[in-house]
Write a protein that holds these residues in place. Structure first.
Motif, PDB file in Angstrom:
ATOM      1  N   GLY A 162       0.816  -1.204   0.000  1.00 17.51           N
ATOM      2  CA  GLY A 162       0.000   0.000   0.000  1.00 17.51           C
ATOM      3  C   GLY A 162       0.847   1.249   0.000  1.00 17.51           C
ATOM      4  O   GLY A 162       2.075   1.199   0.170  1.00 17.51           O
ATOM      5  N   VAL A 163       0.183   2.389  -0.195  1.00 16.01           N
ATOM      6  CA  VAL A 163       0.865   3.679  -0.236  1.00 16.01           C
ATOM      7  C   VAL A 163       0.057   4.681   0.583  1.00 16.01           C
ATOM      8  O   VAL A 163      -1.124   4.904   0.312  1.00 16.01           O
ATOM      9  N   ARG A 164       0.689   5.259   1.594  1.00 16.94           N
ATOM     10  CA  ARG A 164       0.097   6.358   2.361  1.00 16.94           C
ATOM     11  C   ARG A 164       0.505   7.659   1.684  1.00 16.94           C
ATOM     12  O   ARG A 164       1.685   7.895   1.437  1.00 16.94           O
ATOM     13  N   HIS A 165      -0.467   8.526   1.376  1.00 17.90           N
ATOM     14  CA  HIS A 165      -0.130   9.728   0.622  1.00 17.90           C
ATOM     15  C   HIS A 165      -1.008  10.904   1.019  1.00 17.90           C
ATOM     16  O   HIS A 165      -2.097  10.745   1.588  1.00 17.90           O
ATOM     17  N   LEU A 166      -0.517  12.097   0.704  1.00 17.92           N
ATOM     18  CA  LEU A 166      -1.215  13.339   1.004  1.00 17.92           C
ATOM     19  C   LEU A 166      -1.642  14.008  -0.287  1.00 17.92           C
ATOM     20  O   LEU A 166      -0.812  14.345  -1.133  1.00 17.92           O
TER      21      LEU A 166
END
Length: 671
Positions: free
Chosen positions: A319-323
């Protein structure tokens, strides 16, 4: 499952966990000022590598913050770390049995701090305590053994912002070589045994390292050195055991570099961020053998530079945590996507960030839930039972039904550049309200994101529209937006703020005769320049910890030292802010200090005596100058504070004064 009383947050649990907002109560008085600006009741939690244990920082009113560990299977709780005269600072799991932590003092502001954080380790059952690093040259707490005292690491030892492998008693820590006041020369990396307190040989560095990146196995694999304004990236090749240069770039503008390192995958793949000759940065793979970026980005955010982190298990990227406008997660793993969907259905009114343990051996997942009207709350989700349990709330006294909605809007600057801005409108949707234009500091940072903001929500609760422009020069909105702000202090950056103010008037949000501009640091500078450049727009100004003259940033004063890095003043500021020689006339024309006589509007000024970033003379010199021609200037000085207000009593005092000042000048009192 029911958490012990010292971990439970009493308010909001039923309504929030069910996903229903509390019903509005029109007659209810506005929230108390202290509810916004007290320290958070609950601030941090972290699952152990197996997910079987939860470490939490806990405290209470008039109590020191402690480190607690919950055994999730049995719900047994143990306070494992506490000081009689300090609070628990940062903490991290070393492995499933052992933790490291630092000390801090939330009752002391910058001017009264006399100690570094130190470093300590302890087992999750409270045994095996050891102090690892001293504070300010002498042990803070030891077991009384003189031999232990001699073995302590120096005070300038800090935790690395990387969890490492979490599968042994060892961690890597930073040994920062620092010159007063706050000049970082280089960072050494030490391998530390948290049981014995002994370190292996310092990791050999290829230059003056300022940043280190561990690989997925927890070993040093990449470093960035800095030399005369140039940052160079080096890779430690496991085959040759030698450093190999990957590239270099300008340390402050970013010119010349094709990518920035992000993380190593379980298979050794290096993930990087790169503009790849475009406007927005995205995530790519980087071939360490050929030096080439992947053909296509793995993660690309529409309208935003990538900011975030990669989420991996022992085998792959999951997964990718992003803003973007808000923090969220894109899951590549179908099972995690399904879990996210289920939790989102349970908590439909919030953004919900799922955090996995390093090597899961239990059903527990940490959930951080937040929204513009809801301060952050931490919960545990049990993937076997499908139940959520509230662990703690940052500000449980805040009632979401009394908070205002925040929206990301866009408007055009006078030269056509698109400017994002955060708009917070008080409840009721009324038009032509008094407005505060709140300018973020930096300035070359991103100002805000969609989440609960104490400053904006407090102002909205008192009836003010709040506009927070992401003026040119702000980061995260593309290279073009960032570069457009170079050397534009008081010029086009200022125009962007004024254009946003006029946009809000044209849209019917703001009463043109009741607008105040406010901000801290660079935002304080922009407040003063706004009053100078656009006296027709702003009826008053609130400025704290603000720059009042660019030349003062360069030169300082004989009796007040600044922690602004010498490298930034030599290599960064001439390109980003202005060159003292080449741009001398521009720096004079954009100096609030030299133009103080032009400010006729009421003004509130506040500074910390111990501020090292914008030392006190910025404020005292300007106050002396502006008072000669403006009788409506209020001055606040907090003796112990630095660059901003750390202590709740000072935050509450300051914002109470702001409330009265605004009411008098653009609020009900002005009518």
């Amino acid at each position: 499952m029911r958490f012990p009383s010292f971990l439970r947050a009493a308010a909001l649990a039923g309504a929030i966990l069910c996903g229903h907002a509390p019903a509005a109560e029109p007659a209810k008085p506005p929230p108390a000022l202290a509810d916004f600006f007290n320290n958070p009741d609950f601030s941090d939690a972290e699952l152990s590598p197996s997910g079987k244990y939860l470490a939490v920082r806990v405290g209470g009113k008039n109590k020191r913050d402690m480190l607690g560990v919950v055994e999730l299977a049995s719900n047994a709780v143990k306070v494992v770390g506490n000081f009689s005269d300090a609070d628990i600072g940062n903490f991290a799991w070393v492995n499933d049995n052992r933790l490291v932590f630092t000390a801090t003092d939330r009752d002391l502001a910058q001017g009264d701090m006399r100690y570094a954080p130190g470093l300590y380790a302890i087992n999750r059952d409270g045994s095996g305590f050891r102090q690892l690093a001293m504070r300010n040259g002498k042990p803070f707490i030891t077991n009384g053994s003189s031999s232990t005292s001699r073995e302590l690491l120096p005070w300038h030892t800090y935790l690395l912002d990387d969890d490492g492998a979490q599968d042994s008693d060892y961690i890597y820590v930073q040994d920062r070589d620092i010159s007063y006041p706050g000049q970082l020369n280089h960072v050494d990396l030490l391998r530390l045994n948290t049981v014995t307190g002994r370190t292996a040989a310092t990791v050999k560095r290829p230059g003056d390292s300022h940043y280190w990146l561990l690989d997925y196995q927890g070993e040093p694999r990449l470093t960035i050195t800095v030399d005369k304004g140039t940052s160079s990236m080096y890779y430690l090749d496991p085959a040759t055991k030698e450093w190999r240069k990957l590239g270099e770039y300008d340390s402050y503008t970013g010119k010349g570099g094709r990518f920035r390192p992000l993380a190593f995958g379980p298979d050794g793949t290096l993930y990087v961020t790169s503009n790849n000759k475009g406007n927005f940065s995205a995530v790519y793979t980087y071939d360490l053998a050929t030096g080439k970026l992947g053909d296509k980005p793995l993660v690309k955010l529409d309208g935003y530079d990538f900011r975030g982190r990669l989420i991996m298990n022992k085998d792959k990227l999951v997964g990718v945590r992003h803003l973007t406008d808000a923090w969220s997660t894109t899951w590549l793993d179908p099972a995690m996507k399904a879990m996210q969907d289920k939790i989102d259905a349970m908590l439909p009114n919030t953004m919900n960030l799922l955090t996995l343990p390093k090597r899961p051996e239990s059903p527990w997942v940490l959930v951080t839930a937040y929204a513009d009207i809801w301060p952050r709350r931490v919960m545990l989700y049990n993937s076997e039972t499908g139940k959520l349990t509230l662990v703690g709330s940052a500000h449980p006294a805040i009632d979401p039904s009394q908070m205002a909605r925040q929206t990301l809007v866009h408007y055009q600057a006078r030269d056509g550049l698109d400017i994002p801005a955060w708009l917070t409108v008080p409840q009721g949707g009324r038009k032509n309200l008094p407005m505060v234009v709140l300018v973020h500091g930096g300035p070359f940072v991103r100002g805000d994101s969609w989440e609960w903001s104490a400053d904006a929500q407090f102002l909205a609760s008192r009836g003010y529209v709040v506009l927070q422009p992401e003026y040119r020069g702000s980061t995260g909105f593309g290279l073009k937006h960032f570069v457009a702000g170079w050397k534009q202090w008081g010029l086009k950056m200022q125009d962007d703020i004024a254009d946003g103010t006029r946009w809000a008037i044209a849209q019917g949000y703001a009463d043109p005769k009741r607008i105040c501009i406010a901000g801290a640091s660079y935002g304080g500078y922009a407040t003063l320049m706004g009053l100078i450049n656009d006296p027709d727009l702003y009826q008053c100004g609130v400025e704290w910890a603000g720059v009042t003259d660019i030349n003062l940033m360069y030169d300082g004063t004989w009796n007040f030292a600044s922690d602004l890095p010498d490298g930034y003043k030599q290599y960064g500021m001439p390109q980003l802010v202005g060159d003292q020689v080449k741009d001398a006339e521009q720096l004079k024309a954009t100096s609030p200090l030299l133009q103080a006589a032009r400010i006729k509007q009421p003004l509130l000024l506040a500074y910390g005596t111990a501020d090292l970033r914008v030392p006190l003379p910025h404020g005292t010199k300007f106050y002396k100058a502006v008072k000669q021609t403006n009788p409506n200037v209020e001055w606040i000085e907090y003796e112990e504070e630095g660059h901003g207000w750390k202590l709740p009593k000072n935050r509450i005092d300051f914002w109470g004064r702001v409330e009265k000042f605004l009411d008098k000048n653009i609020g009900a009192g002005a009518q």
